[in-house]
Motif scaffolding. Structure first.
Motif, PDB file in Angstrom:
ATOM      1  N   LEU A  67      -0.981 -16.377  17.078  1.00 36.01           N
ATOM      2  CA  LEU A  67      -0.606 -14.982  16.839  1.00 36.01           C
ATOM      3  C   LEU A  67      -1.564 -14.106  17.630  1.00 36.01           C
ATOM      4  O   LEU A  67      -2.759 -14.401  17.730  1.00 36.01           O
ATOM      5  CB  LEU A  67      -0.724 -14.649  15.350  1.00 36.01           C
ATOM      6  N   LEU A  68      -1.014 -13.033  18.192  1.00 34.02           N
ATOM      7  CA  LEU A  68      -1.832 -12.076  18.952  1.00 34.02           C
ATOM      8  C   LEU A  68      -1.975 -10.793  18.145  1.00 34.02           C
ATOM      9  O   LEU A  68      -1.042 -10.372  17.442  1.00 34.02           O
ATOM     10  CB  LEU A  68      -1.168 -11.767  20.296  1.00 34.02           C
ATOM     11  N   ASN A  69      -3.113 -10.168  18.270  1.00 41.19           N
ATOM     12  CA  ASN A  69      -3.350  -8.915  17.561  1.00 41.19           C
ATOM     13  C   ASN A  69      -2.609  -7.761  18.243  1.00 41.19           C
ATOM     14  O   ASN A  69      -2.301  -7.813  19.439  1.00 41.19           O
ATOM     15  CB  ASN A  69      -4.840  -8.602  17.526  1.00 41.19           C
ATOM     16  N   ASP A  70      -2.294  -6.754  17.475  1.00 41.34           N
ATOM     17  CA  ASP A  70      -1.810  -5.474  18.007  1.00 41.34           C
ATOM     18  C   ASP A  70      -2.258  -4.404  17.024  1.00 41.34           C
ATOM     19  O   ASP A  70      -2.818  -4.710  15.975  1.00 41.34           O
ATOM     20  CB  ASP A  70      -0.274  -5.495  18.164  1.00 41.34           C
ATOM     21  N   ASP A  71      -2.031  -3.157  17.374  1.00 41.35           N
ATOM     22  CA  ASP A  71      -2.551  -2.057  16.541  1.00 41.35           C
ATOM     23  C   ASP A  71      -1.579  -1.611  15.454  1.00 41.35           C
ATOM     24  O   ASP A  71      -1.931  -0.755  14.635  1.00 41.35           O
ATOM     25  CB  ASP A  71      -2.889  -0.842  17.422  1.00 41.35           C
ATOM     26  N   THR A  73       1.314  -3.736  13.755  1.00 44.31           N
ATOM     27  CA  THR A  73       1.918  -4.622  12.748  1.00 44.31           C
ATOM     28  C   THR A  73       1.079  -4.576  11.464  1.00 44.31           C
ATOM     29  O   THR A  73      -0.144  -4.769  11.526  1.00 44.31           O
ATOM     30  CB  THR A  73       1.990  -6.078  13.277  1.00 44.31           C
ATOM     31  N   PRO A  74       1.700  -4.316  10.323  1.00 46.23           N
ATOM     32  CA  PRO A  74       0.928  -4.268   9.081  1.00 46.23           C
ATOM     33  C   PRO A  74       0.279  -5.618   8.772  1.00 46.23           C
ATOM     34  O   PRO A  74       0.889  -6.679   8.974  1.00 46.23           O
ATOM     35  CB  PRO A  74       1.979  -3.914   8.023  1.00 46.23           C
ATOM     36  N   MET A  75      -0.934  -5.568   8.279  1.00 47.72           N
ATOM     37  CA  MET A  75      -1.645  -6.798   7.900  1.00 47.72           C
ATOM     38  C   MET A  75      -0.807  -7.625   6.917  1.00 47.72           C
ATOM     39  O   MET A  75      -0.745  -8.857   7.024  1.00 47.72           O
ATOM     40  CB  MET A  75      -2.992  -6.448   7.267  1.00 47.72           C
ATOM     41  N   VAL A  78       1.781  -9.791   8.586  1.00 45.12           N
ATOM     42  CA  VAL A  78       1.212 -10.978   9.248  1.00 45.12           C
ATOM     43  C   VAL A  78       0.893 -12.060   8.205  1.00 45.12           C
ATOM     44  O   VAL A  78       1.177 -13.246   8.414  1.00 45.12           O
ATOM     45  CB  VAL A  78      -0.049 -10.601  10.062  1.00 45.12           C
ATOM     46  N   MET A  97      -5.141 -14.069   9.449  1.00 46.36           N
ATOM     47  CA  MET A  97      -4.762 -12.717   9.857  1.00 46.36           C
ATOM     48  C   MET A  97      -6.001 -11.903  10.246  1.00 46.36           C
ATOM     49  O   MET A  97      -6.020 -11.220  11.284  1.00 46.36           O
ATOM     50  CB  MET A  97      -3.987 -12.035   8.723  1.00 46.36           C
ATOM     51  N   VAL A 100      -7.403 -12.988  13.553  1.00 45.34           N
ATOM     52  CA  VAL A 100      -6.630 -12.428  14.675  1.00 45.34           C
ATOM     53  C   VAL A 100      -6.968 -10.944  14.855  1.00 45.34           C
ATOM     54  O   VAL A 100      -7.180 -10.472  15.983  1.00 45.34           O
ATOM     55  CB  VAL A 100      -5.111 -12.617  14.435  1.00 45.34           C
ATOM     56  N   HIS A 101      -7.035 -10.239  13.763  1.00 48.66           N
ATOM     57  CA  HIS A 101      -7.344  -8.800  13.780  1.00 48.66           C
ATOM     58  C   HIS A 101      -8.686  -8.544  14.477  1.00 48.66           C
ATOM     59  O   HIS A 101      -8.837  -7.590  15.240  1.00 48.66           O
ATOM     60  CB  HIS A 101      -7.372  -8.294  12.333  1.00 48.66           C
ATOM     61  N   LEU A 134       4.455  -7.436  16.813  1.00 47.77           N
ATOM     62  CA  LEU A 134       3.741  -8.714  16.680  1.00 47.77           C
ATOM     63  C   LEU A 134       4.200  -9.710  17.752  1.00 47.77           C
ATOM     64  O   LEU A 134       5.401  -9.883  17.976  1.00 47.77           O
ATOM     65  CB  LEU A 134       4.008  -9.301  15.286  1.00 47.77           C
TER      66      LEU A 134
HETATM   67  N1  TYC Z   1      -4.357  -5.201  13.800  1.00 47.80           N
HETATM   68  C1  TYC Z   1      -3.301  -5.032  12.825  1.00 47.80           C
HETATM   69  C2  TYC Z   1      -3.609  -3.831  11.960  1.00 47.80           C
HETATM   70  O1  TYC Z   1      -4.738  -3.352  11.958  1.00 47.80           O
HETATM   71  C3  TYC Z   1      -3.138  -6.264  11.941  1.00 47.80           C
HETATM   72  C4  TYC Z   1      -2.687  -7.470  12.700  1.00 47.80           C
HETATM   73  C5  TYC Z   1      -3.287  -8.689  12.443  1.00 47.80           C
HETATM   74  C6  TYC Z   1      -1.676  -7.405  13.625  1.00 47.80           C
HETATM   75  C7  TYC Z   1      -2.871  -9.836  13.103  1.00 47.80           C
HETATM   76  C8  TYC Z   1      -1.240  -8.525  14.311  1.00 47.80           C
HETATM   77  O2  TYC Z   1      -1.432 -10.861  14.691  1.00 47.80           O
HETATM   78  C9  TYC Z   1      -1.862  -9.743  14.031  1.00 47.80           C
HETATM   79  N2  TYC Z   1      -2.624  -3.373  11.180  1.00 47.80           N
END
Ligand code: TYC
Length: 141
Positions: A67-71, A73-75, A78, A97, A100-101, A134
């Motif tokens: 899984l890749l992080n992004d700003d 997608t809700p925790m 994930v 999770m 990844v975050h 995500l």
């Molecule tokens: N960074 C996201 C947030 O702060 C949470 C997140 C975690 C998103 C893991 C993607 O693979 C992921 N809401």
């Protein structure tokens, strides 16, 4: 280096040995080879030639699903993905999770090609359905 004979040999094919005896270089456990004349274990008429079939098992190629992080997608989404598709309990899903975050990428599991591909597709389809960015990818181990 492989010999020509090695290359010609296929898993499961008998190997010609000396004196007209056909046998593989590694006997199978289980039923003894046919000693000719009678029927083999499958009820087939014997040819009078003992045949040992070699079975080669091969380690499957394995793939990490990441899984890749992004700003955005809700925790909680994930965590849900990790529980639903990767059979994690809530504690482990939350750990992954958060990893990844904080680190940008993390491993959900290791699978054979088709299983990994299916999981990536299921995760990406669910993320798209909920309009989350995500990203889930696979890489050869
Ligand atoms: N960074 C996201 C947030 O702060 C949470 C997140 C975690 C998103 C893991 C993607 O693979 C992921 N809401």
């Amino acid at each position: 280096m492989q010999s020509g004979q090695d290359r010609a040999r296929q898993a499961g094919s008998p190997v010609q040995a000396g004196g007209g005896l056909v046998m593989a270089d590694r006997p199978r456990r289980g039923q003894p080879p046919s000693d000719g004349g009678g029927r083999d274990g499958n009820g087939r008429e014997g040819s009078g030639t003992a045949v040992l079939t070699r079975t080669r098992t091969r380690k499957p190629n394995l793939y990490r699903v990441l899984l890749l992080n992004d700003d955005y997608t809700p925790m909680e989404f994930v965590v849900h993905v990790l529980e639903r598709f990767f059979n994690k309990d809530r504690a482990e899903a939350t750990q992954i999770m958060m990893h990844v975050h904080q680190n940008g990428v993390g491993e959900c599991g290791v699978f054979t090609y088709e299983v990994a591909e299916t999981k990536v597709t299921l995760v990406m389809d669910l993320a798209r359905k909920h309009m989350h960015p995500l990203q889930c990818v696979m890489e050869k181990k």
